[in-house]
Design a protein around this motif. Structure first.
Motif, PDB file in Angstrom:
ATOM      1  N   PRO A 102       0.972  -1.307  -0.125  1.00 55.66           N
ATOM      2  CA  PRO A 102      -0.119   0.132  -0.085  1.00 55.66           C
ATOM      3  C   PRO A 102       0.806   1.327   0.073  1.00 55.66           C
ATOM      4  N   LEU A 103       2.043   1.289   0.711  1.00 61.48           N
ATOM      5  CA  LEU A 103       2.860   2.326   0.490  1.00 61.48           C
ATOM      6  C   LEU A 103       3.100   2.646  -0.665  1.00 61.48           C
ATOM      7  N   GLY A 104       3.510   1.812  -1.734  1.00 60.63           N
ATOM      8  CA  GLY A 104       3.598   2.034  -3.039  1.00 60.63           C
ATOM      9  C   GLY A 104       2.752   2.997  -3.661  1.00 60.63           C
ATOM     10  N   ARG A 105       1.449   2.868  -3.480  1.00 60.71           N
ATOM     11  CA  ARG A 105       0.265   3.439  -3.830  1.00 60.71           C
ATOM     12  C   ARG A 105       0.679   5.190  -3.360  1.00 60.71           C
ATOM     13  N   VAL A 106       1.070   5.088  -2.072  1.00 61.72           N
ATOM     14  CA  VAL A 106       1.210   6.405  -1.543  1.00 61.72           C
ATOM     15  C   VAL A 106       2.302   7.136  -2.223  1.00 61.72           C
ATOM     16  N   PHE A 107       3.327   6.418  -2.617  1.00 60.90           N
ATOM     17  CA  PHE A 107       4.656   6.969  -3.263  1.00 60.90           C
ATOM     18  C   PHE A 107       3.929   7.731  -4.732  1.00 60.90           C
ATOM     19  N   GLU A 108       3.158   6.816  -5.404  1.00 57.10           N
ATOM     20  CA  GLU A 108       2.639   7.347  -6.539  1.00 57.10           C
ATOM     21  C   GLU A 108       1.839   8.433  -6.446  1.00 57.10           C
ATOM     22  N   ALA A 109       0.726   8.354  -5.559  1.00 58.78           N
ATOM     23  CA  ALA A 109      -0.059   9.438  -5.278  1.00 58.78           C
ATOM     24  C   ALA A 109       0.583  10.815  -5.012  1.00 58.78           C
ATOM     25  N   VAL A 110       1.879  10.622  -4.310  1.00 55.61           N
ATOM     26  CA  VAL A 110       2.529  11.992  -3.950  1.00 55.61           C
ATOM     27  C   VAL A 110       3.049  12.448  -5.269  1.00 55.61           C
ATOM     28  N   ARG A 111       3.528  11.584  -6.175  1.00 56.14           N
ATOM     29  CA  ARG A 111       4.159  11.891  -7.431  1.00 56.14           C
ATOM     30  C   ARG A 111       2.990  12.660  -8.231  1.00 56.14           C
ATOM     31  N   ASP A 112       1.757  12.130  -8.348  1.00 48.41           N
ATOM     32  CA  ASP A 112       0.928  12.440  -9.103  1.00 48.41           C
ATOM     33  C   ASP A 112       0.120  13.901  -8.580  1.00 48.41           C
ATOM     34  N   ASN A 113      -0.107  14.002  -7.415  1.00 50.64           N
ATOM     35  CA  ASN A 113      -0.844  15.111  -6.868  1.00 50.64           C
ATOM     36  C   ASN A 113      -0.450  15.181  -5.384  1.00 50.64           C
ATOM     37  N   GLU A 114       0.515  16.112  -4.969  1.00 51.18           N
ATOM     38  CA  GLU A 114       0.896  15.948  -3.574  1.00 51.18           C
ATOM     39  C   GLU A 114      -0.093  16.649  -2.587  1.00 51.18           C
ATOM     40  N   ILE A 115      -0.911  17.717  -3.022  1.00 49.84           N
ATOM     41  CA  ILE A 115      -2.012  18.452  -2.388  1.00 49.84           C
ATOM     42  C   ILE A 115      -3.076  17.619  -2.282  1.00 49.84           C
ATOM     43  N   ALA A 116      -3.548  16.754  -3.453  1.00 53.03           N
ATOM     44  CA  ALA A 116      -4.856  16.002  -3.108  1.00 53.03           C
ATOM     45  C   ALA A 116      -4.326  14.890  -2.109  1.00 53.03           C
ATOM     46  N   THR A 117      -3.134  14.327  -2.160  1.00 51.88           N
ATOM     47  CA  THR A 117      -2.757  13.182  -1.243  1.00 51.88           C
ATOM     48  C   THR A 117      -2.709  13.678   0.198  1.00 51.88           C
ATOM     49  N   ARG A 118      -2.319  14.687   0.447  1.00 50.23           N
ATOM     50  CA  ARG A 118      -2.480  15.599   2.074  1.00 50.23           C
ATOM     51  C   ARG A 118      -3.882  15.549   2.155  1.00 50.23           C
ATOM     52  N   SER A 119      -4.633  15.754   1.282  1.00 50.18           N
ATOM     53  CA  SER A 119      -6.225  16.352   1.774  1.00 50.18           C
ATOM     54  C   SER A 119      -6.834  14.885   1.984  1.00 50.18           C
ATOM     55  N   LEU A 120      -6.057  13.867   1.760  1.00 48.60           N
ATOM     56  CA  LEU A 120      -6.650  12.545   2.217  1.00 48.60           C
ATOM     57  C   LEU A 120      -6.137  12.014   3.436  1.00 48.60           C
ATOM     58  N   GLY A 121      -5.339  12.944   4.082  1.00 52.48           N
ATOM     59  CA  GLY A 121      -4.875  12.849   5.579  1.00 52.48           C
ATOM     60  C   GLY A 121      -3.812  11.764   5.441  1.00 52.48           C
ATOM     61  N   ILE A 122      -3.076  11.609   4.520  1.00 57.76           N
ATOM     62  CA  ILE A 122      -1.752  11.048   4.191  1.00 57.76           C
ATOM     63  C   ILE A 122      -0.596  11.943   4.664  1.00 57.76           C
ATOM     64  N   ASP A 123       0.329  12.028   5.474  1.00 52.48           N
ATOM     65  CA  ASP A 123       1.294  12.547   5.851  1.00 52.48           C
ATOM     66  C   ASP A 123       2.548  12.289   4.632  1.00 52.48           C
ATOM     67  N   THR A 124       2.361  13.472   3.848  1.00 54.00           N
ATOM     68  CA  THR A 124       3.392  13.412   2.618  1.00 54.00           C
ATOM     69  C   THR A 124       4.797  13.401   2.901  1.00 54.00           C
ATOM     70  N   THR A 125       5.091  14.396   3.879  1.00 55.00           N
ATOM     71  CA  THR A 125       6.466  14.565   4.407  1.00 55.00           C
ATOM     72  C   THR A 125       7.028  13.209   4.646  1.00 55.00           C
ATOM     73  N   ARG A 126       6.476  12.545   5.555  1.00 54.17           N
ATOM     74  CA  ARG A 126       6.807  11.140   5.843  1.00 54.17           C
ATOM     75  C   ARG A 126       7.228  10.220   4.763  1.00 54.17           C
ATOM     76  N   ALA A 127       6.104  10.005   4.083  1.00 53.57           N
ATOM     77  CA  ALA A 127       6.191   9.256   2.731  1.00 53.57           C
ATOM     78  C   ALA A 127       7.677   9.455   2.024  1.00 53.57           C
ATOM     79  N   LYS A 128       7.666  10.782   1.541  1.00 49.76           N
ATOM     80  CA  LYS A 128       8.938  11.155   0.951  1.00 49.76           C
ATOM     81  C   LYS A 128      10.004  10.945   1.747  1.00 49.76           C
ATOM     82  N   VAL A 129      10.229  11.319   2.792  1.00 43.14           N
ATOM     83  CA  VAL A 129      11.536  10.897   3.647  1.00 43.14           C
ATOM     84  C   VAL A 129      11.642   9.462   3.692  1.00 43.14           C
ATOM     85  N   LEU A 130      10.498   8.654   3.923  1.00 37.34           N
ATOM     86  CA  LEU A 130      10.992   7.203   3.740  1.00 37.34           C
ATOM     87  C   LEU A 130      11.511   6.873   2.244  1.00 37.34           C
ATOM     88  N   ALA A 131      10.934   7.490   1.238  1.00 40.29           N
ATOM     89  CA  ALA A 131      11.546   7.069  -0.120  1.00 40.29           C
ATOM     90  C   ALA A 131      12.981   7.433  -0.134  1.00 40.29           C
TER      91      ALA A 131
END
Lengths: 237, 317
Positions: free
Chosen positions: B173-202
Motif C-alpha cells: 500500500p505504501l507504493g500507492r502512496v508514493f505514486e499518489a505523492v508524485r501524481d498530486n501532492e496536495i490531493a494526497t495530503r487532503s486525504l489525511g496522508i502525511d506526505t512528508t513522511r512518505a517522501k522522507v521514507l522513499a
C-alpha cells in the motif's frame, strides 16, 4: 456520523495579500450548506484552510468542540473532515480501486473500508465497472464521481466539496448533485462550494455569499433563491 | 502466507543463480567482461534507489551520487579504522547513507520541484568538498589499502536483495502512496496522508541502496577517490531513470544496463563513442519520450507481447 462545523473570524494571507477577512461560517449538523461567490472570492482558500492545507493568520475552525487550526492536514482528516478538491485531482496513474483505497488511508477497520467501497460503487455503478482501470482514462464526470467517492472513503463527518460541477455537462452535473443529496440524507454534513448557484441552492439548506474574502450574506437557501440581488449577481437574472 | 513462501522461493532461486554463475561461469569468463558486468551491477543498485525517489515518488534528487560517496567512505573508514570486514562494511555504508538521507530529506522534502533539485545538488557538492578537505578520509588523494571483496557474486547478491526489497515496497500500500505523492501532492495530503513522511521514507530507502552501491565501489579496486562521486554521476543516474521510464522499476534498470555498458561496447570506435552515446540518448528521447517502458514494468510488456503473438486466442471483445 455527523458533526457541526464552526468557522470564526478566519483571516488568511498570501504574502501581503489578504484573501479572507474574518470569515464566520456555521455548517449545521446533517445539513447541506452552500458557499457561493465569484472567481477569486476566496471560496477555495476557505476550504483549503479548513482542511489544514493553508494556515490562517487568525481565527478558529471547530468541528463540534475540537479546534482544528494549527493541526496538519492529516489530523484534520482524522478529526472527520474530508475534501474533494477543485478540478477533481484524482491520481491518474493509479487505478480507480487504488484511488478509493487511498481515501481510506487513515482507517484501520478493513471490513468497514470494504463496506464503504461497496457503498461508493453502489452510488456510482460506473465506477464499479472501472475499478481496475487507471483513473486518468476516466471521463470528466467519472473523475468527479471518483473524487467525491474518494473523499467519502475516510467516512467523514463533514464532507467538503469544491466546485463539483466544474467543466461538466449539465446532465452529468444533475446526477452528481442528486448523489450529493443522497449522501447528505444518509447523515453526512456537507459544505458545498459552487459557482453554479442555482443548482447548489436547490439542494442546500443554508447559503452563504462570499465576496472579496468576506461574507456578504447568510440566509436559508430558499430565501437566497428568491433574493433579487442574488438573482442578478449569481443566477443570471 | 503462500505469497510469502513464493517470495522467499524467488529470492532463493535468484541467489542460487547468482552464486552458480559466480562459482561455475565467472572463473572461465574474460575478466574484462566480468569487470563490465560488475560495474553495471553497481550502477543498478544506485539507479533502483533513484527510481524509487524520482520515478515513483516524483522527488527530483540531483545528488544521488552524494549518498554513494557517503556509503563508500563510511564503509572504507569502518574497515580501515575499525577492522570491519567488507560484508559488514557494506551494511555500514548503506546505513550511514540512509542516515544522511534522513538528515538531508527531513528539512528539504518540504520543498518541492526545483528547490529540492538545487538543495540535493548542493548536498552532492558539499560532500565532495568535505571529503577532499578531510585528512582522515584521504583528501583528494583518496583512500587506499582496502581489501578487495566486490565480486560478481557479492554485487549481484546486493542487486537481488535491493531489487526485491524495492519491488515489495512498491507493490505494498505504501507504493500507492508514493505514486499518489508524485501524481498530486496536495490531493494526497487532503486525504489525511502525511506526505512528508512518505517522501522522507522513499529518500532514506533510496539513499540506503546508493550507500550499498558506493560501498561495493570501495571494495572493488581497493581504493576510492572523491572524484568518483561527482555531480556528473548524479546526472547520469537521473538520465537512466528518466530514459527507463518514471513509474517503472525494470525500465530504469534496463536503461542503466544499456547506458553503463554502452561506453565499453563502443570502445573499438574510440574517439566517436561519446558522440554515439549522445546520439543514442537523443534518439531514445525522441522515439520513446515517456522512457523505455513508460510507467509499465517489463513483465506487463512481455505479457502483452505474449497475448499478441500470432495464433493467440483473441482477448478483445
Amino acid at each position: 456520523m455527523s458533526a457541526t462545523l464552526a468557522v470564526r473570524g478566519l483571516s488568511v494571507f498570501y504574502g501581503q495579500m489578504q484573501a479572507l477577512h474574518g470569515v464566520d461560517i456555521d455548517v449545521p449538523k446533517g445539513q447541506i450548506t452552500a458557499l457561493l461567490g465569484a472567481n477569486g472570492a476566496g471560496k477555495t482558500t476557505l476550504l483549503r484552510t479548513i482542511s489544514g492545507l493553508n494556515t490562517p493568520r487568525s481565527g478558529s475552525v471547530r468541528i463540534d468542540e475540537t479546534e482544528l487550526v494549527g493541526k496538519p492536514a492529516h489530523e484534520v482528516v482524522s478529526a472527520g473532515i474530508s475534501q474533494s478538491p477543485e478540478g477533481r485531482q484524482v491520481f491518474p496513474n493509479l487505478t480507480v480501486r487504488e484511488n478509493l483505497q487511498l481515501g481510506a488511508w487513515i482507517r484501520k477497520d478493513k471490513d468497514g473500508v470494504r463496506a464503504d467501497m461497496d457503498r461508493v460503487v453502489g452510488l456510482w455503478p460506473r465506477l464499479g465497472e472501472r475499478l481496475a482501470q487507471r483513473a486518468g482514462t476516466l471521463s470528466g464526470g467519472e473523475q468527479q464521481m471518483l473524487a467525491i467517492g474518494r473523499a467519502m472513503m475516510s467516512r467523514p463527518r463533514i464532507l467538503l466539496l469544491d466546485e463539483p460541477s466544474l467543466g461538466l455537462a449539465p446532465v452529468i452535473v444533475a446526477g452528481i448533485f442528486e448523489t450529493i443529496q443522497a449522501v447528505n440524507q444518509e447523515g453526512t454534513t456537507v459544505l458545498l462550494v459552487e459557482q453554479n448557484a442555482h443548482l447548489a441552492l436547490k439542494i442546500a439548506h443554508w447559503g452563504y455569499v462570499l465576496e472579496t474574502g468576506a461574507i456578504q450574506k447568510r440566509a436559508p437557501a430558499a430565501e437566497l433563491l428568491d433574493d433579487d440581488a442574488i438573482r442578478a449577481a449569481y443566477l443570471g437574472g | 502466507m503462500r505469497q510469502g513462501a513464493l517470495a522467499y522461493g524467488i529470492l532463493a532461486l535468484l541467489l542460487a543463480a547468482v552464486w552458480g554463475i559466480e562459482l561455475f561461469l565467472v572463473p572461465w569468463t574474460d575478466p574484462y567482461l566480468t569487470d563490465i558486468v560488475i560495474r553495471v551491477g553497481i550502477n543498478l543498485l544506485a539507479v533502483m534507489g533513484l527510481a524509487l525517489v524520482l520515478g515513483f515518488t516524483g522527488q527530483f534528487s540531483l545528488g544521488h551520487a552524494g549518498f554513494m560517496a557517503v556509503g563508500a567512505y563510511a564503509a572504507a573508514a569502518s574497515t580501515l579504522y575499525a577492522g570491519v570486514p567488507p560484508v559488514g562494511g557494506i551494511v555500514v555504508g548503506g546505513l550511514v547513507a540512509a542516515l544522511a538521507g534522513f538528515g538531508v530529506g527531513l528539512p528539504t522534502l518540504r520543498l518541492s520541484g526545483d528547490y529540492l533539485a538545487v538543495v540535493t545538488l548542493g548536498f552532492n557538492g558539499i560532500i565532495i568538498v568535505l571529503i577532499q578537505n578531510s585528512p582522515a578520509l584521504g583528501g583528494a588523494q583518496g583512500l587506499t589499502g582496502l581489501p578487495v571483496a566486490t565480486t560478481f557474486g557479492l554485487t549481484f547478491t546486493c542487486v537481488v536483495l535491493g531489487g526485491l526489497f524495492i519491488r515489495n515496497l512498491l507493490v505494498s500500500p505504501l507504493g500507492r502512496v508514493f505514486e499518489a505523492v508524485r501524481d498530486n501532492e496536495i490531493a494526497t495530503r487532503s486525504l489525511g496522508i502525511d506526505t512528508t513522511r512518505a517522501k522522507v521514507l522513499a529518500f532514506v530507502v533510496g539513499a540506503f541502496w546508493a550507500g550499498v552501491s558506493g560501498a561495493l565501489i570501495a571494495y572493488y579496486r581497493s581504493s576510492i577517490f572523491p572524484s568518483q562521486f561527482q555531480f556528473d554521476r548524479s546526472i547520469e543516474q537521473v538520465a537512466m531513470v528518466v530514459l527507463g521510464g518514471t513509474g517503472s522499476l525494470s525500465g530504469p534498470l534496463i536503461a542503466a544496463t544499456i547506458l553503463s555498458a554502452l561506453p565499453e561496447v563502443l570502445r573499438p570506435v574510440a574517439q566517436y563513442r561519446m558522440v554515439i552515446y549522445s546520439i543514442v540518448l537523443i534518439a531514445m528521447m525522441i522515439l520513446r519520450p515517456t522512457g523505455l517502458l513508460g510507467n509499465h514494468e517489463l513483465s506487463d510488456v512481455l505479457k502483452r507481447l505474449w497475448q499478441k503473438r500470432p495464433g493467440a486466442r483473441s482477448t478483445a471483445a
